[in-house]
Design an enzyme around this catalytic site. Structure first.
Site: not given
Length: 209
Positions: A130, A150
């Site tokens: 992951d 962001r």
């Protein structure tokens, strides 16, 4: 490629023998089989070579592809360079409770969201499991940190921990990624769900996204 060269040589030889009348139809057929087989092997090797740097699940670069690109960029001292490591928080729990297919769907969704939001010069890779790795040529540490935050905001339903580092003079690829990893470790130690710039990199040390 050596195999491709063999294919060419055998093909040319077959044609020459037929023109001279020195090869029987059976021999020509046998040589044609060899040519066809070698051509198939060549195509397979080319496909495998092109896939060697890609992650099959997400379509991103894999660790090998990322490391190769990182090595090339680190050698360029004329432009800023930053790197980041991003982990999906508690991903193992998703796999354990919802199954690996759910985990795979999440990885693909996150990868797709992030890839679309990145500048063309950036390289996003699935580093393993992951963990994602991000290479950002042309961005200093502050700019890279803002971009990483962001990206995290694009998947508000997914917890993300991220560490960012800016290349320092004389850095090797391993040293740059080590600092990004240390920044990520500190984020996890502080409770996860944040992005931080390595403490030795200017100017921000850490902040939540």
């Amino acid at each position: 490629m050596a195999v491709a060269h063999v294919v060419t040589v055998v093909g040319v030889t077959t044609a020459a023998l037929l023109l001279r009348g020195d090869a029987s139809a059976a021999s020509a057929a046998a040589l044609a089989v060899v040519v066809s087989t070698l051509a198939s092997v060549t195509r397979t090797l080319v496909v495998r070579a092109s896939d060697a740097g890609s992650d099959a699940l997400t379509g991103l670069a894999n660790r090998r592809g990322f490391d190769e690109a990182l090595g090339e960029h680190v050698r360029r001292a004329d432009v800023p360079l930053s790197a980041a490591l991003l982990d999906l928080d508690h991903f193992k729990l998703i796999n354990d409770t919802d199954g690996h297919e759910a985990g795979d769907r999440l990885l693909r969704r996150v990868a797709g969201s992030w890839r679309q939001a990145l500048p063309g010069s950036a390289l996003l890779a699935r580093h393993g499991g992951d963990e994602f790795a991000l290479l950002l040529p042309g961005l200093d540490g502050s700019e890279a940190l803002a971009l990483v935050r962001r990206l995290c905001s694009l998947v508000p339903d997914v917890g993300v921990s991220a560490g960012v580092a800016q290349r320092c003079p004389q850095d090797t690829a391993a040293q740059l990624m080590r600092r990004a990893d240390l920044a990520l470790y500190r984020v996890k130690a502080d409770g996860r769900g944040a992005a931080a710039l390595h403490a030795d990199d200017p100017p921000e040390a850490a902040a939540s996204r």
